[in-house]
Design an enzyme around this catalytic site. Structure first.
Site, PDB file in Angstrom:
ATOM      1  N   LYS A   1       0.848  -1.205   0.000  1.00 15.30           N
ATOM      2  CA  LYS A   1       0.000   0.000   0.000  1.00 15.30           C
ATOM      3  C   LYS A   1       0.873   1.240   0.000  1.00 15.30           C
ATOM      4  O   LYS A   1       2.015   1.227   0.461  1.00 15.30           O
ATOM      5  CB  LYS A   1      -0.963   0.031   1.198  1.00 15.30           C
ATOM      6  CG  LYS A   1      -0.325   0.169   2.589  1.00 15.30           C
ATOM      7  CD  LYS A   1      -0.056   1.590   3.040  1.00 15.30           C
ATOM      8  CE  LYS A   1       0.650   1.636   4.382  1.00 15.30           C
ATOM      9  NZ  LYS A   1       1.411   2.825   4.673  1.00 15.30           N
TER      10      LYS A   1
ATOM     11  N   ASP B   1      -2.906  -1.506   9.499  1.00 14.28           N
ATOM     12  CA  ASP B   1      -2.964  -1.559   8.032  1.00 14.28           C
ATOM     13  C   ASP B   1      -3.482  -2.894   7.501  1.00 14.28           C
ATOM     14  O   ASP B   1      -3.665  -3.048   6.286  1.00 14.28           O
ATOM     15  CB  ASP B   1      -1.570  -1.318   7.429  1.00 14.28           C
ATOM     16  CG  ASP B   1      -1.078   0.098   7.657  1.00 14.28           C
ATOM     17  OD1 ASP B   1      -1.922   1.000   7.840  1.00 14.28           O
ATOM     18  OD2 ASP B   1       0.150   0.299   7.665  1.00 14.28           O
TER      19      ASP B   1
HETATM   20  P1  ATP Z   1       3.672  -0.050   7.739  1.00 17.08           P
HETATM   21  O1  ATP Z   1       3.620   0.713   6.452  1.00 17.08           O
HETATM   22  O2  ATP Z   1       2.421  -0.851   8.007  1.00 17.08           O
HETATM   23  O3  ATP Z   1       4.158   0.748   8.900  1.00 17.08           O
HETATM   24  P2  ATP Z   1       6.200  -1.105   6.978  1.00 17.08           P
HETATM   25  O4  ATP Z   1       6.155  -1.302   5.504  1.00 17.08           O
HETATM   26  O5  ATP Z   1       6.858   0.139   7.444  1.00 17.08           O
HETATM   27  O6  ATP Z   1       4.742  -1.208   7.532  1.00 17.08           O
HETATM   28  P3  ATP Z   1       6.905  -3.858   7.335  1.00 17.08           P
HETATM   29  O7  ATP Z   1       7.600  -4.191   6.063  1.00 17.08           O
HETATM   30  O8  ATP Z   1       5.533  -4.366   7.502  1.00 17.08           O
HETATM   31  O9  ATP Z   1       6.938  -2.296   7.614  1.00 17.08           O
HETATM   32  O10 ATP Z   1       7.858  -4.357   8.519  1.00 17.08           O
HETATM   33  C1  ATP Z   1       8.043  -3.650   9.746  1.00 17.08           C
HETATM   34  C2  ATP Z   1       8.872  -4.538  10.693  1.00 17.08           C
HETATM   35  O11 ATP Z   1       8.097  -5.674  11.027  1.00 17.08           O
HETATM   36  C3  ATP Z   1      10.140  -5.082  10.045  1.00 17.08           C
HETATM   37  O12 ATP Z   1      11.230  -4.303  10.425  1.00 17.08           O
HETATM   38  C4  ATP Z   1      10.253  -6.504  10.547  1.00 17.08           C
HETATM   39  O13 ATP Z   1      11.206  -6.621  11.565  1.00 17.08           O
HETATM   40  C5  ATP Z   1       8.903  -6.844  11.151  1.00 17.08           C
HETATM   41  N1  ATP Z   1       8.170  -7.926  10.451  1.00 17.08           N
HETATM   42  C6  ATP Z   1       7.437  -8.876  11.055  1.00 17.08           C
HETATM   43  N2  ATP Z   1       6.859  -9.685  10.159  1.00 17.08           N
HETATM   44  C7  ATP Z   1       7.230  -9.247   8.936  1.00 17.08           C
HETATM   45  C8  ATP Z   1       6.926  -9.683   7.617  1.00 17.08           C
HETATM   46  N3  ATP Z   1       6.132 -10.744   7.369  1.00 17.08           N
HETATM   47  N4  ATP Z   1       7.445  -8.984   6.600  1.00 17.08           N
HETATM   48  C9  ATP Z   1       8.230  -7.908   6.851  1.00 17.08           C
HETATM   49  N5  ATP Z   1       8.573  -7.478   8.078  1.00 17.08           N
HETATM   50  C10 ATP Z   1       8.058  -8.123   9.119  1.00 17.08           C
END
Ligand code: ATP
Length: 309
Positions: free
Chosen positions: A18, A148
């Site tokens: 997203k 999210d």
């Molecule tokens: P958001 O936009 O919802 O804040 P994001 O894109 O910033 O999410 P994610 O890629 O979802 O962040 O990952 C955030 C943290 O969650 C990572 O640093 C990781 O340590 C942890 N994590 C746990 N499960 C997962 C997963 N399946 N994929 C990626 N990261 C994960």
């Protein structure tokens, strides 16, 4: 003739990244929560989750070359395993499942990759075991996992309010072309919110609404949409990471209609006027030394099955 209805051996679900076209952030409340008014769009960068009944629970990971597998927790800290535990407990079943996770959504980049994996896991479990969970129940479980995750189920373009659990699909007439530039360096979401509090001690209690953006989406005109993109976390994110501001300026010089920090960053996204326009921006940014520059269109569907069992 008698036809036996058997459960599938494995189920594959695809879930999209997203971006936030609008992110209005209200003043922090006493419980530490920032009220949000956001417009999400699902774009064509995907993670795939294949679930198979197995003798123990675990994740087998495959990643795109721009993702470091070491950044993704493999055990119970992985949100996909948390989703599995939650939906298994809800269904009252025992047993174990293996998750084959193919990750292409940049990690920790404000693109909700973990949320996509959680949403895919909920759907896969429901189908694998024939639980027959309603959309309402799936959305409730999703909201328990993270703000999210409900949107990752719904997809398309949608407005999210509260903690993200209130997701309202929006009229979106466009095929929008985006360039996304993930960052090798992390930027912590709590740090960005804390910096927002420092920079805007007098922020309004109610987050900014996306009024003009809603009509721009319905118009299908990229230039109109470009003018209405908005992110209250962009200032704090750039203050903490000035390189993101330089990247946004560069992408706009290379022809993007508008550059923006995605969510709390550090991924930056660029709206382009067409696929050709997006290729030109990619070439320009690669020339400027950014080696990972991705193209995706939106809106795309929420979490969905890759093949029917
Ligand atoms: P958001 O936009 O919802 O804040 P994001 O894109 O910033 O999410 P994610 O890629 O979802 O962040 O990952 C955030 C943290 O969650 C990572 O640093 C990781 O340590 C942890 N994590 C746990 N499960 C997962 C997963 N399946 N994929 C990626 N990261 C994960």
């Amino acid at each position: 003739m008698v036809t036996a209805l058997r459960s599938p051996v494995s189920v594959s679900v695809r879930a999209a990244a997203k971006i936030n076209l609008h992110l209005g952030v209200g003043a922090v409340r006493a419980d530490g929560f920032h009220p949000l008014d956001t417009v999400y769009q699902a774009i064509g960068l995907y993670d795939d989750v294949t679930m198979t009944a197995h003798h123990h629970t675990g994740i087998v990971l495959e990643t795109a070359d721009y993702i470091d597998p070491a950044d993704i927790p493999s055990a119970s800290e992985n949100i996909a395993i948390r989703a599995l535990d939650l939906v298994r407990a809800h269904s009252g079943r025992d047993g174990h499942e293996r998750l084959d996770l193919i990750k292409s959504i940049p990690v920790a980049g404000g693109m909700a990759g973990g949320s996509a994996d959680a949403a895919a896991t909920l759907l896969a479990y429901d189908r694998l075991h024939g639980c027959g969970l309603s959309d309402e129940v799936l959305l409730e479980l999703a909201a328990e996992l993270g703000s999210d995750v409900p949107f990752s189920l719904v997809g398309g373009t949608a407005r999210g309010r509260g903690r993200g659990e209130l997701v309202q699909p929006l009229d979106d007439q466009g095929t929008w072309w985006w360039v996304a530039v993930p960052s090798r360096l992390g930027l912590s979401t709590p740090d960005v919110y804390r910096h927002f509090d420092r920079l805007f001690p007098h922020a309004l209690a109610e987050p900014a609404e996306p009024a003009d953006l809603l009509s721009a989406l319905a118009s299908g005109e990229p230039l109109r949409l470009a003018r209405t993109l908005h992110n209250d976390l962009q200032g704090p994110a750039i203050d903490l990471r000035p390189d993101l501001g330089i990247l946004i300026e560069r992408g706009e010089r290379e022809g993007a209609l508008r550059g923006l920090v995605s969510g709390s960053g550090p991924t930056c996204i660029f709206l382009c006027d067409s696929l050709d326009g997006a290729h030109a921006v990619v070439a320009g940014l690669r020339g400027a030394g950014h080696d990972v520059v991705l193209i995706a269109n939106g809106p795309v569907a929420g979490a969905h099955f890759l093949e029917l069992p």
